[in-house]
Design a protein around this motif. Structure first.
Motif, PDB file in Angstrom:
ATOM      1  N   GLY A  70       0.833  -1.193   0.000  1.00 43.19           N
ATOM      2  CA  GLY A  70       0.000   0.000   0.000  1.00 43.19           C
ATOM      3  C   GLY A  70       0.866   1.239   0.000  1.00 43.19           C
ATOM      4  N   PHE A  71       0.211   2.373   0.000  1.00 46.88           N
ATOM      5  CA  PHE A  71       0.909   3.661  -0.036  1.00 46.88           C
ATOM      6  C   PHE A  71       0.579   4.420   1.236  1.00 46.88           C
ATOM      7  CE2 PHE A  71       1.426   8.119  -1.325  1.00 46.88           C
ATOM      8  CZ  PHE A  71       2.689   8.074  -1.911  1.00 46.88           C
ATOM      9  N   VAL A  72       1.573   5.115   1.787  1.00 47.05           N
ATOM     10  CA  VAL A  72       1.366   5.869   3.022  1.00 47.05           C
ATOM     11  C   VAL A  72       1.807   7.311   2.815  1.00 47.05           C
ATOM     12  CG1 VAL A  72       3.596   5.118   3.960  1.00 47.05           C
ATOM     13  CG2 VAL A  72       1.817   5.914   5.507  1.00 47.05           C
ATOM     14  N   HIS A  73       1.018   8.260   3.352  1.00 49.90           N
ATOM     15  CA  HIS A  73       1.300   9.683   3.140  1.00 49.90           C
ATOM     16  C   HIS A  73       0.846  10.456   4.378  1.00 49.90           C
ATOM     17  CE1 HIS A  73       1.846  13.514   1.308  1.00 49.90           C
ATOM     18  NE2 HIS A  73       1.734  13.122   0.045  1.00 49.90           N
ATOM     19  N   ALA A  74       1.779  11.164   5.009  1.00 52.13           N
ATOM     20  CA  ALA A  74       1.461  11.921   6.230  1.00 52.13           C
ATOM     21  C   ALA A  74       1.235  13.404   5.955  1.00 52.13           C
ATOM     22  CB  ALA A  74       2.591  11.762   7.254  1.00 52.13           C
ATOM     23  N   ALA A 105      -3.953   3.640  -8.953  1.00 47.67           N
ATOM     24  CA  ALA A 105      -3.969   3.063 -10.296  1.00 47.67           C
ATOM     25  C   ALA A 105      -3.126   1.794 -10.363  1.00 47.67           C
ATOM     26  CB  ALA A 105      -3.468   4.079 -11.317  1.00 47.67           C
ATOM     27  N   CYS A 106      -2.121   1.704  -9.489  1.00 44.80           N
ATOM     28  CA  CYS A 106      -1.292   0.501  -9.401  1.00 44.80           C
ATOM     29  C   CYS A 106      -1.963  -0.603  -8.586  1.00 44.80           C
ATOM     30  CB  CYS A 106       0.064   0.838  -8.786  1.00 44.80           C
ATOM     31  SG  CYS A 106       1.154   1.779  -9.859  1.00 44.80           S
ATOM     32  N   GLY A 107      -3.199  -0.357  -8.173  1.00 43.04           N
ATOM     33  CA  GLY A 107      -3.927  -1.368  -7.421  1.00 43.04           C
ATOM     34  C   GLY A 107      -3.556  -1.429  -5.960  1.00 43.04           C
ATOM     35  N   ARG A 108      -3.164  -0.273  -5.397  1.00 49.26           N
ATOM     36  CA  ARG A 108      -2.746  -0.237  -3.992  1.00 49.26           C
ATOM     37  C   ARG A 108      -3.646   0.698  -3.197  1.00 49.26           C
ATOM     38  NH1 ARG A 108      -0.341  -4.651  -3.111  1.00 49.26           N
ATOM     39  NH2 ARG A 108      -2.220  -4.946  -4.360  1.00 49.26           N
ATOM     40  N   GLY A 109      -4.054   0.244  -2.007  1.00 45.85           N
ATOM     41  CA  GLY A 109      -4.793   1.095  -1.101  1.00 45.85           C
ATOM     42  C   GLY A 109      -3.874   2.095  -0.429  1.00 45.85           C
ATOM     43  N   VAL A 110      -4.458   3.044   0.308  1.00 42.08           N
ATOM     44  CA  VAL A 110      -3.709   4.186   0.829  1.00 42.08           C
ATOM     45  C   VAL A 110      -4.002   4.394   2.308  1.00 42.08           C
ATOM     46  CG1 VAL A 110      -3.405   6.692   0.641  1.00 42.08           C
ATOM     47  CG2 VAL A 110      -3.733   5.321  -1.430  1.00 42.08           C
ATOM     48  N   ILE A 111      -2.948   4.727   3.068  1.00 38.16           N
ATOM     49  CA  ILE A 111      -3.090   5.253   4.428  1.00 38.16           C
ATOM     50  C   ILE A 111      -2.625   6.695   4.373  1.00 38.16           C
ATOM     51  CG2 ILE A 111      -2.443   5.019   6.857  1.00 38.16           C
ATOM     52  CD1 ILE A 111      -1.484   2.175   4.707  1.00 38.16           C
ATOM     53  N   VAL A 148      -7.376   4.100   4.374  1.00 35.68           N
ATOM     54  CA  VAL A 148      -7.591   4.489   5.770  1.00 35.68           C
ATOM     55  C   VAL A 148      -7.113   5.919   5.962  1.00 35.68           C
ATOM     56  CG1 VAL A 148      -6.992   3.995   8.172  1.00 35.68           C
ATOM     57  CG2 VAL A 148      -7.252   2.109   6.546  1.00 35.68           C
ATOM     58  N   LEU A 149      -7.944   6.758   6.562  1.00 35.90           N
ATOM     59  CA  LEU A 149      -7.562   8.126   6.908  1.00 35.90           C
ATOM     60  C   LEU A 149      -7.265   8.199   8.404  1.00 35.90           C
ATOM     61  CD1 LEU A 149     -10.208  10.133   4.865  1.00 35.90           C
ATOM     62  CD2 LEU A 149      -7.748   9.996   4.387  1.00 35.90           C
ATOM     63  N   VAL A 150      -6.235   8.979   8.767  1.00 37.90           N
ATOM     64  CA  VAL A 150      -5.827   9.084  10.166  1.00 37.90           C
ATOM     65  C   VAL A 150      -5.698  10.553  10.558  1.00 37.90           C
ATOM     66  CG1 VAL A 150      -4.569   6.908   9.976  1.00 37.90           C
ATOM     67  CG2 VAL A 150      -3.331   9.057   9.692  1.00 37.90           C
ATOM     68  N   ALA A 151      -5.699  10.812  11.848  1.00 30.96           N
ATOM     69  CA  ALA A 151      -5.544  12.176  12.336  1.00 30.96           C
ATOM     70  C   ALA A 151      -4.205  12.738  11.869  1.00 30.96           C
ATOM     71  CB  ALA A 151      -5.614  12.198  13.859  1.00 30.96           C
ATOM     72  N   PRO A 152      -4.186  13.964  11.320  1.00 31.67           N
ATOM     73  CA  PRO A 152      -2.932  14.536  10.824  1.00 31.67           C
ATOM     74  C   PRO A 152      -1.977  14.887  11.951  1.00 31.67           C
ATOM     75  CG  PRO A 152      -4.706  16.145  10.693  1.00 31.67           C
ATOM     76  CD  PRO A 152      -5.342  14.858  11.105  1.00 31.67           C
ATOM     77  N   GLY A 180      -3.307   3.454  12.030  1.00 28.30           N
ATOM     78  CA  GLY A 180      -3.912   3.383  10.705  1.00 28.30           C
ATOM     79  C   GLY A 180      -3.269   2.310   9.840  1.00 28.30           C
ATOM     80  N   VAL A 181      -1.953   2.157   9.953  1.00 30.98           N
ATOM     81  CA  VAL A 181      -1.253   1.096   9.213  1.00 30.98           C
ATOM     82  C   VAL A 181      -1.737  -0.271   9.688  1.00 30.98           C
ATOM     83  CG1 VAL A 181       0.982   0.006   8.825  1.00 30.98           C
ATOM     84  CG2 VAL A 181       0.769   2.507   8.683  1.00 30.98           C
TER      85      VAL A 181
END
Length: 217
Positions: free
Chosen positions: A108-112, A127-133, A150-154, A163-164
């Protein structure tokens, strides 16, 4: 924000992604082996600038908390000091195909980051078929839906670590399939260009009506 400033007639249009380049077909089963990781390691990816608003310290601290069963692959244009042992920093990726391989091969992909105005790399990962946190801030909630991630508190590394864990406790592959469908349906280049051209046509038509009105008044 534009409406708050009194600017009328603002139209929001999304960016698009090449769903042929960014595809689940880019997935490589050798990524863990290349990283020297056990086959069962849970691997997530981040790609982008390492600027302040991306909140990389939050992400890195989250992986410190997660420990050795989880691994983060970072792809960016610079170096970072004091990386946790479960984080790998890759050299700058020079092509979209290289990026697509990393995104598709992680779980998956993770972005803070909490100030994204769109977040194109999220769409590329989807688009690569990966979910996101991702942080529940900026444009992220417009892109990451409950069936795609999954969305998490910033700004909260503990919330990101949780979230992970929640991401893996659900069904990462199902989230990824939904993410791919959303990217294909809403963010492919044909759809985004068609939407943009419709805005242009509407503007030209309304402009012609106003011009005609002024001419005959």
């Amino acid at each position: 924000r534009l409406r708050q400033w009194g600017i009328k007639g603002a139209v929001v249009r999304p960016l698009g992604v090449d769903v042929d380049t960014f595809s689940p077909q880019c997935r490589s089963p050798s990524l863990r082996r290349e990283l020297g990781l056990p086959a069962r390691t849970r691997v997530l990816a981040y790609a982008g600038r390492f600027s302040r608003e991306k909140n990389l310290p939050v992400m890195l601290d989250a992986f410190r908390q997660l420990g050795s069963g989880y691994h983060l692959v970072l792809a960016g244009p610079s170096t970072l000091p004091d990386l946790p042992q479960n984080v790998t920093l890759l050299p700058f990726l020079h092509s979209s195909l290289e990026l697509a391989r990393i995104l598709a091969s992680a779980d998956g992909f993770v972005h803070a980051g909490d100030q994204e105005t769109f977040g194109l790399v999220l769409i590329e990962a989807m688009a690569c078929g990966r979910g996101v946190i991702a942080a529940n801030a900026g444009a992220m909630p417009e892109i990451v839906t409950p069936d795609t991630g999954v969305l998490v508190a910033p700004g909260d590394s503990r919330a990101m670590a949780d979230g992970v864990r929640a991401f893996y406790e659900s069904d990462p592959e199902l989230l990824g399939r939904h993410a791919r469908l959303r990217a294909e349906g809403e963010y492919n280049w044909t759809a985004t260009m068609r939407g943009l051209l419709e805005v242009y046509r509407g503007t030209l038509v309304s402009g012609a009506v106003r011009t005609t009105g002024y001419a005959t008044s």
